[in-house]
Scaffold this active site. Structure first.
Site, PDB file in Angstrom:
ATOM      1  N   SER A  41       6.601 -12.405  13.508  1.00 43.53           N
ATOM      2  CA  SER A  41       7.549 -11.397  14.005  1.00 43.53           C
ATOM      3  C   SER A  41       8.743 -12.027  14.724  1.00 43.53           C
ATOM      4  O   SER A  41       9.722 -11.334  14.997  1.00 43.53           O
ATOM      5  CB  SER A  41       6.843 -10.434  14.967  1.00 43.53           C
ATOM      6  N   GLU A  88       5.851  -8.305   6.107  1.00 42.29           N
ATOM      7  CA  GLU A  88       7.280  -7.936   5.990  1.00 42.29           C
ATOM      8  C   GLU A  88       7.710  -6.880   7.014  1.00 42.29           C
ATOM      9  O   GLU A  88       8.315  -5.870   6.680  1.00 42.29           O
ATOM     10  CB  GLU A  88       7.590  -7.477   4.559  1.00 42.29           C
TER      11      GLU A  88
HETATM   12  C1  FAD Z   1      -1.663 -12.049   2.991  1.00 38.13           C
HETATM   13  C2  FAD Z   1      -0.344 -12.353   3.593  1.00 38.13           C
HETATM   14  C3  FAD Z   1       0.688 -12.776   2.780  1.00 38.13           C
HETATM   15  C4  FAD Z   1       1.921 -13.138   3.347  1.00 38.13           C
HETATM   16  N1  FAD Z   1       2.917 -13.652   2.536  1.00 38.13           N
HETATM   17  C5  FAD Z   1       4.032 -14.175   3.110  1.00 38.13           C
HETATM   18  C6  FAD Z   1       5.000 -14.880   2.296  1.00 38.13           C
HETATM   19  O1  FAD Z   1       4.866 -14.999   1.073  1.00 38.13           O
HETATM   20  N2  FAD Z   1       6.074 -15.435   2.929  1.00 38.13           N
HETATM   21  C7  FAD Z   1       6.268 -15.354   4.277  1.00 38.13           C
HETATM   22  O2  FAD Z   1       7.255 -15.894   4.761  1.00 38.13           O
HETATM   23  N3  FAD Z   1       5.365 -14.691   5.071  1.00 38.13           N
HETATM   24  C8  FAD Z   1       4.262 -14.113   4.518  1.00 38.13           C
HETATM   25  N4  FAD Z   1       3.331 -13.459   5.305  1.00 38.13           N
HETATM   26  C9  FAD Z   1       3.544 -13.400   6.753  1.00 38.13           C
HETATM   27  C10 FAD Z   1       3.834 -11.999   7.287  1.00 38.13           C
HETATM   28  O3  FAD Z   1       5.159 -11.645   7.024  1.00 38.13           O
HETATM   29  C11 FAD Z   1       3.478 -12.049   8.788  1.00 38.13           C
HETATM   30  O4  FAD Z   1       2.059 -12.016   8.867  1.00 38.13           O
HETATM   31  C12 FAD Z   1       4.092 -10.902   9.547  1.00 38.13           C
HETATM   32  O5  FAD Z   1       5.483 -11.117   9.668  1.00 38.13           O
HETATM   33  C13 FAD Z   1       3.474 -10.770  10.946  1.00 38.13           C
HETATM   34  O6  FAD Z   1       3.473 -12.014  11.600  1.00 38.13           O
HETATM   35  P1  FAD Z   1       2.143 -12.556  12.311  1.00 38.13           P
HETATM   36  O7  FAD Z   1       1.017 -12.355  11.369  1.00 38.13           O
HETATM   37  O8  FAD Z   1       2.436 -13.920  12.803  1.00 38.13           O
HETATM   38  O9  FAD Z   1       1.911 -11.552  13.507  1.00 38.13           O
HETATM   39  P2  FAD Z   1       2.670 -11.583  14.985  1.00 38.13           P
HETATM   40  O10 FAD Z   1       4.108 -11.762  14.746  1.00 38.13           O
HETATM   41  O11 FAD Z   1       1.918 -12.607  15.768  1.00 38.13           O
HETATM   42  O12 FAD Z   1       2.345 -10.146  15.482  1.00 38.13           O
HETATM   43  C14 FAD Z   1       1.055  -9.776  16.019  1.00 38.13           C
HETATM   44  C15 FAD Z   1       1.123  -8.337  16.515  1.00 38.13           C
HETATM   45  O13 FAD Z   1       2.090  -8.237  17.582  1.00 38.13           O
HETATM   46  C16 FAD Z   1       2.932  -7.116  17.300  1.00 38.13           C
HETATM   47  N5  FAD Z   1       4.251  -7.374  17.892  1.00 38.13           N
HETATM   48  C17 FAD Z   1       5.150  -8.335  17.561  1.00 38.13           C
HETATM   49  N6  FAD Z   1       6.253  -8.257  18.334  1.00 38.13           N
HETATM   50  C18 FAD Z   1       6.054  -7.209  19.180  1.00 38.13           C
HETATM   51  C19 FAD Z   1       6.820  -6.607  20.238  1.00 38.13           C
HETATM   52  N7  FAD Z   1       8.032  -7.059  20.567  1.00 38.13           N
HETATM   53  N8  FAD Z   1       6.278  -5.559  20.908  1.00 38.13           N
HETATM   54  C20 FAD Z   1       5.045  -5.073  20.592  1.00 38.13           C
HETATM   55  N9  FAD Z   1       4.257  -5.599  19.607  1.00 38.13           N
HETATM   56  C21 FAD Z   1       4.764  -6.648  18.921  1.00 38.13           C
HETATM   57  C22 FAD Z   1       2.971  -6.981  15.800  1.00 38.13           C
HETATM   58  O14 FAD Z   1       3.288  -5.646  15.403  1.00 38.13           O
HETATM   59  C23 FAD Z   1       1.551  -7.345  15.422  1.00 38.13           C
HETATM   60  O15 FAD Z   1       0.760  -6.184  15.513  1.00 38.13           O
HETATM   61  C24 FAD Z   1       2.119 -13.031   4.750  1.00 38.13           C
HETATM   62  C25 FAD Z   1       1.077 -12.548   5.554  1.00 38.13           C
HETATM   63  C26 FAD Z   1      -0.142 -12.218   4.998  1.00 38.13           C
HETATM   64  C27 FAD Z   1      -1.246 -11.757   5.904  1.00 38.13           C
END
Ligand code: FAD
Length: 399
Positions: free
Chosen positions: A132, A364
């Site tokens: 994020s 996304e």
């Molecule tokens: C199966 C899979 C395939 C993927 N494929 C790709 C790909 O091909 N390319 C790529 O680049 N990425 C890919 N991703 C990554 C995906 O885009 C990220 O998982 C997503 O952006 C969320 O990031 P994170 O998992 O690190 O969660 P975090 O960013 O750590 O978020 C954790 C939680 O905190 C919450 N949160 C974040 N900021 C705030 C805020 N300011 N206030 C309150 N809550 C907040 C979020 O809503 C979430 O619930 C993939 C992910 C998965 C699981």
């Protein structure tokens, strides 16, 4: 305003349903059981032009537009949610980003093979420090050395990376310049210094994989820079505007699959001498699913309609992604209620739908982040940093 699909839209929808029945359903179990990447299915989808609807004929596209892409993507994702990934990697975030930002040489070199799935694509933005906060968490660097860029660092959750030939990669060319120090590159995976390690995610099965990706003194020529140095974050934001067309379409395909399976099951499963579909609490679940899916589809079609008119539809794509993810996670939960214990068996696709709905809920643009973005937009708050909005979700036009 016209709420009817056109004759062309309907004909395409019917053709894709027939494709799913004839080309996917008979073979997909085998790919799942053997944990085999469904390359031959993707190739057939490529040959049908499913990935090329938003691309000009000059690069092998069909010019059928975003609405038809949304319709095709929904039908394929209903057939099997893992196949939906291909619409990001072979249609939107990888080749469409190259089409939008690449030189004509780059476009001609990479796009035709990606949209026909002769070559497999990937989009490498997320790092372990937090999806994020893509800019803040980015540690991967690209250093200019002579006529090359030398890339070092790692990415996480990169879908198709273990199969990919090409990809769009984001790395810092100026690590001190925050999001303005990020640049985008087109990478080729057969060069030394690239390594993809699949992540164990049994909940999604192993037919398609997301990977950790490592770059160790990985070199690419300066001609592989996409756009200008420092433009990478703007390119990433713009790419996500388009990814937020296929992600909701995938979620709606999943939700629709849950609804169709639930209706069939509720009509067939008898308890106390009558189909469970006669019971009101089951009917409530079916009614809510029906209406919410229709509403989610209308938001998707609005965003596709605007994109077909030349608008990036940032706001509408965000509304659509957010609501589709709520709808699909709720529909899969409702399907679970209706199926009872049978939902957990491999005879039915309910758990597969549920796991993919949960995955796409987060991908996304995680739901909290979408909420923040939508609220800030509604409140007219411009200074995203002041309100701690993760910069990944600010408007591309802010940069
Ligand atoms: C199966 C899979 C395939 C993927 N494929 C790709 C790909 O091909 N390319 C790529 O680049 N990425 C890919 N991703 C990554 C995906 O885009 C990220 O998982 C997503 O952006 C969320 O990031 P994170 O998992 O690190 O969660 P975090 O960013 O750590 O978020 C954790 C939680 O905190 C919450 N949160 C974040 N900021 C705030 C805020 N300011 N206030 C309150 N809550 C907040 C979020 O809503 C979430 O619930 C993939 C992910 C998965 C699981």
């Amino acid at each position: 305003m016209d709420f009817q699909l056109s004759e062309e839209n309907t004909a395409i929808q019917q053709a894709v349903r027939a494709f799913a029945k004839n080309e996917i359903q008979p073979v997909i179990k085998e790919y799942e059981l053997n944990q085999k990447f469904p390359y031959s299915i993707l190739r057939k989808m490529g040959e049908q032009g499913y990935f090329g609807t938003c691309f000009p004929e000059s690069v092998g596209g069909t010019e059928l537009g975003f609405m038809n892409l949304a319709i095709i993507c929904e039908e394929i994702s209903k057939a099997h949610p893992a196949l939906g990934y291909a619409f990001n990697m072979q249609a939107m975030t990888c080749p469409f980003t190259i089409l939008n930002w690449g030189t004509s040489e780059q476009v001609n070199r990479y796009v035709p093979d990606l949209i026909t799935a002769k070559k497999i694509g990937m989009f490498a933005l997320t790092e372990a420090g937090g999806g994020s906060d893509a800019a803040g968490a980015m540690k991967t660097t690209a250093e200019k050395v002579g006529d090359d860029y030398v890339i070092n660092g790692s990415k996480v959750f990169i879908t198709f990376a273990n199969e990919a030939d090409y990809g769009v990669l984001f790395a810092k060319t100026d690590p001190k310049a925050g999001h303005r120090g990020i640049s985008a590159f087109i990478i080729e995976t057969d060069r030394p210094g690239f390594m993809a390690q699949p992540i164990e995610m049994s909940s999604l099965g192993y037919m398609t994989r997301s990977c950790e990706v490592f770059f160790e003194d990985y070199r690419i020529p300066k001609e592989n820079l996409l756009g200008k140095e420092g433009q990478g974050f703007k390119i990433a934001m713009n790419a996500l505007d388009y990814g937020r067309l296929t992600v909701p379409a995938r979620l709606i395909g999943i939700a629709q699959g849950c609804l169709e399976e639930s209706i069939a099951y509720a009509n067939q499963r008898e308890l106390k001498g009558q189909p469970i579909g006669n019971y009101q609490m089951i009917q409530h679940l079916i009614a809510d699913m029906t209406v919410e899916i229709e509403a989610a589809r209308m938001l998707l079609y609005k965003s596709a309609y605007l994109k077909d008119k030349g608008d990036t539809a940032t706001r509408e794509s965000s509304h659509s992604k957010y609501f589709a993810s709520l709808t699909a996670t709720k529909a899969s939960r409702a399907a679970y209620e209706i199926f009872g214990g049978y939902a957990l068996t491999d005879e039915y696709p309910i758990m597969k739908y549920m796991n993919y709905a949960n995955m796409l809920h987060m991908g996304e643009g995680a739901p909290n982040v979408q909420r923040i973005l939508i609220a800030e937009d509604a409140l007219g708050i411009k200074d995203a940093n002041r309100h701690r909005i993760p910069r990944k979700f600010a408007l591309a036009s802010d940069f």
